[in-house]
Motif scaffolding. Sequence first.
Motif, PDB file in Angstrom:
ATOM      1  N   THR A   1      -2.253   1.476 134.085  1.00  0.00           N
ATOM      2  CA  THR A   1      -1.517   1.118 132.926  1.00  0.00           C
ATOM      3  C   THR A   1      -1.523   2.572 132.116  1.00  0.00           C
ATOM      4  OG1 THR A   1      -3.358   0.516 131.856  1.00  0.00           O
ATOM      5  CG2 THR A   1      -2.143  -1.140 132.658  1.00  0.00           C
ATOM      6  N   GLU A   2      -1.908   3.850 132.698  1.00  0.00           N
ATOM      7  CA  GLU A   2      -1.644   4.848 132.164  1.00  0.00           C
ATOM      8  C   GLU A   2      -0.381   5.401 131.341  1.00  0.00           C
ATOM      9  OE1 GLU A   2      -3.394   8.031 134.311  1.00  0.00           O
ATOM     10  OE2 GLU A   2      -5.438   7.209 134.350  1.00  0.00           O
ATOM     11  N   ASP A   3       0.867   4.598 132.193  1.00  0.00           N
ATOM     12  CA  ASP A   3       2.052   4.920 131.793  1.00  0.00           C
ATOM     13  C   ASP A   3       2.582   3.916 130.631  1.00  0.00           C
ATOM     14  OD1 ASP A   3       2.017   2.917 133.504  1.00  0.00           O
ATOM     15  OD2 ASP A   3       3.813   3.571 134.555  1.00  0.00           O
ATOM     16  N   TRP A   4       1.761   3.129 130.198  1.00  0.00           N
ATOM     17  CA  TRP A   4       2.095   1.988 129.031  1.00  0.00           C
ATOM     18  C   TRP A   4       2.312   3.078 127.825  1.00  0.00           C
ATOM     19  CZ3 TRP A   4       0.281  -3.517 129.400  1.00  0.00           C
ATOM     20  CH2 TRP A   4       0.401  -3.998 130.622  1.00  0.00           C
ATOM     21  N   VAL A   5       3.399   3.164 127.434  1.00  0.00           N
ATOM     22  CA  VAL A   5       3.627   4.116 126.027  1.00  0.00           C
ATOM     23  C   VAL A   5       4.671   3.335 125.386  1.00  0.00           C
ATOM     24  CG1 VAL A   5       2.944   6.214 127.319  1.00  0.00           C
ATOM     25  CG2 VAL A   5       5.373   5.760 127.293  1.00  0.00           C
ATOM     26  N   GLN A   6       4.806   3.665 124.213  1.00  0.00           N
ATOM     27  CA  GLN A   6       5.788   3.106 123.189  1.00  0.00           C
ATOM     28  C   GLN A   6       5.692   1.384 123.276  1.00  0.00           C
ATOM     29  OE1 GLN A   6       9.341   5.018 124.454  1.00  0.00           O
ATOM     30  NE2 GLN A   6       9.340   6.453 122.867  1.00  0.00           N
ATOM     31  N   ILE A   7       4.463   0.979 123.451  1.00  0.00           N
ATOM     32  CA  ILE A   7       4.086  -0.244 123.089  1.00  0.00           C
ATOM     33  C   ILE A   7       3.882  -0.758 121.634  1.00  0.00           C
ATOM     34  CG2 ILE A   7       2.407  -2.190 123.988  1.00  0.00           C
ATOM     35  CD1 ILE A   7       3.948  -0.689 126.171  1.00  0.00           C
ATOM     36  N   THR A   8       4.374  -1.984 121.519  1.00  0.00           N
ATOM     37  CA  THR A   8       4.349  -2.678 120.123  1.00  0.00           C
ATOM     38  C   THR A   8       3.490  -3.845 120.066  1.00  0.00           C
ATOM     39  OG1 THR A   8       6.365  -3.880 120.398  1.00  0.00           O
ATOM     40  CG2 THR A   8       6.754  -1.680 119.591  1.00  0.00           C
ATOM     41  N   ALA A   9       3.218  -4.588 121.320  1.00  0.00           N
ATOM     42  CA  ALA A   9       2.255  -5.760 121.226  1.00  0.00           C
ATOM     43  C   ALA A   9       1.917  -5.991 122.438  1.00  0.00           C
ATOM     44  CB  ALA A   9       3.120  -6.994 120.925  1.00  0.00           C
ATOM     45  N   VAL A  10       0.461  -6.565 122.760  1.00  0.00           N
ATOM     46  CA  VAL A  10       0.213  -6.856 124.034  1.00  0.00           C
ATOM     47  C   VAL A  10      -0.507  -8.354 123.847  1.00  0.00           C
ATOM     48  CG1 VAL A  10      -0.571  -4.580 124.366  1.00  0.00           C
ATOM     49  CG2 VAL A  10      -2.177  -6.413 123.178  1.00  0.00           C
ATOM     50  N   ALA A  11      -0.219  -9.067 125.163  1.00  0.00           N
ATOM     51  CA  ALA A  11      -0.937 -10.506 125.177  1.00  0.00           C
ATOM     52  C   ALA A  11      -1.751 -10.529 126.347  1.00  0.00           C
ATOM     53  CB  ALA A  11       0.285 -11.509 125.115  1.00  0.00           C
ATOM     54  N   ALA A  12      -2.736 -11.524 126.334  1.00  0.00           N
ATOM     55  CA  ALA A  12      -3.344 -11.655 127.548  1.00  0.00           C
ATOM     56  C   ALA A  12      -3.478 -13.195 128.199  1.00  0.00           C
ATOM     57  CB  ALA A  12      -4.792 -10.890 127.325  1.00  0.00           C
ATOM     58  N   GLY A  13      -3.533 -13.245 129.353  1.00  0.00           N
ATOM     59  CA  GLY A  13      -3.991 -14.432 129.839  1.00  0.00           C
ATOM     60  C   GLY A  13      -5.265 -14.595 130.451  1.00  0.00           C
ATOM     61  N   TYR A  14      -5.758 -15.244 131.391  1.00  0.00           N
ATOM     62  CA  TYR A  14      -6.952 -15.165 132.234  1.00  0.00           C
ATOM     63  C   TYR A  14      -7.258 -14.269 132.948  1.00  0.00           C
ATOM     64  CZ  TYR A  14      -8.587 -20.127 130.784  1.00  0.00           C
ATOM     65  OH  TYR A  14      -8.877 -21.376 130.135  1.00  0.00           O
ATOM     66  N   ALA A  15      -6.150 -13.788 133.676  1.00  0.00           N
ATOM     67  CA  ALA A  15      -6.395 -12.494 134.518  1.00  0.00           C
ATOM     68  C   ALA A  15      -4.949 -11.742 134.584  1.00  0.00           C
ATOM     69  CB  ALA A  15      -6.620 -13.043 135.824  1.00  0.00           C
ATOM     70  N   HIS A  16      -4.215 -11.743 133.452  1.00  0.00           N
ATOM     71  CA  HIS A  16      -2.826 -10.633 133.376  1.00  0.00           C
ATOM     72  C   HIS A  16      -2.808 -10.318 132.269  1.00  0.00           C
ATOM     73  CE1 HIS A  16      -0.832 -14.462 132.317  1.00  0.00           C
ATOM     74  NE2 HIS A  16       0.215 -13.454 132.049  1.00  0.00           N
ATOM     75  N   THR A  17      -2.105  -9.295 131.845  1.00  0.00           N
ATOM     76  CA  THR A  17      -1.721  -8.880 130.613  1.00  0.00           C
ATOM     77  C   THR A  17      -0.129  -8.346 130.479  1.00  0.00           C
ATOM     78  OG1 THR A  17      -3.956  -7.877 130.269  1.00  0.00           O
ATOM     79  CG2 THR A  17      -2.435  -6.970 128.769  1.00  0.00           C
ATOM     80  N   LEU A  18       0.226  -8.632 129.319  1.00  0.00           N
ATOM     81  CA  LEU A  18       1.519  -8.135 129.090  1.00  0.00           C
ATOM     82  C   LEU A  18       1.656  -7.116 127.883  1.00  0.00           C
ATOM     83  CD1 LEU A  18       3.498 -11.761 128.960  1.00  0.00           C
ATOM     84  CD2 LEU A  18       2.890 -10.189 130.741  1.00  0.00           C
ATOM     85  N   ALA A  19       2.668  -6.410 128.014  1.00  0.00           N
ATOM     86  CA  ALA A  19       2.777  -5.404 126.922  1.00  0.00           C
ATOM     87  C   ALA A  19       4.245  -5.140 126.469  1.00  0.00           C
ATOM     88  CB  ALA A  19       2.219  -3.908 127.365  1.00  0.00           C
TER      89      ALA A  19
END
Length: 231
Positions: A1-19
């Motif tokens: 996830t080093e290339d995750w830039v310009q992120i405004t929000a995140v959310a997480a499940g049991y074993a996955h993450t959204l941005a």
Amino acid sequence: TEDWVQITAVAAGYAHTLALMEDGHVLATGNNSYNQCDVGNWSNVTAICCGPWDSYAIRADGSLLHCGFTSLPNLSGWTNVVALNAGDASLAAVRQGGTLLASLPGIGKEWRDLCAACPIDRNIAALKKDGTLLCDGRDFSGWTDVIAIDSSASLLVGLRSDGTLLVEPLLPVNKALLSALASEEHVIGFSLAGTYALLLHEDGSLTAPGAPDEIQAFLREPNEGLNLFFR
């Protein structure tokens, strides 16, 4: 996830993450056993949330996007959505005008003036704009001045305008955790995990009542530049 830039929000499940990115696209990482990370074509998204094995988003036009394990009714009729929260196998949304949409049938059809809603076991708890809660079969008459709610499989927590928390156990919960949450002050944001809570305070500090030792240790470390986003 080093290339995750310009992120405004995140959310997480049991074993996955959204941005959620500034441009309205969504990134995902983690377990994709149920296609819950298949969000590459999502666009014009304004908000995201996760169930344990599902991913959801609100688009700018108020429509919903979904991928993952849970079978839900056709979401094409879910329009003008402004707030969304997912449970283990259910979904609750608030529409413009303050009415409720729920994947559980027969709940909250007469409710009005809502600003948030959470699935709790096989039910829904909804927050009204006046700071009170509605729920069929549970008494929340003592919950007043509430400005935000969140739920996990075991807890419903409400944040009051004075920075204190209200807690409703949904399953047997460690009494020490309940006591710790009830004693917290100056809270301005929070998010629930399966067995603990992550709390943001007015002074920018973080506490995590009920969290395992490795998370407690992480919070004690200086983390300059760490940005956390709370629903």
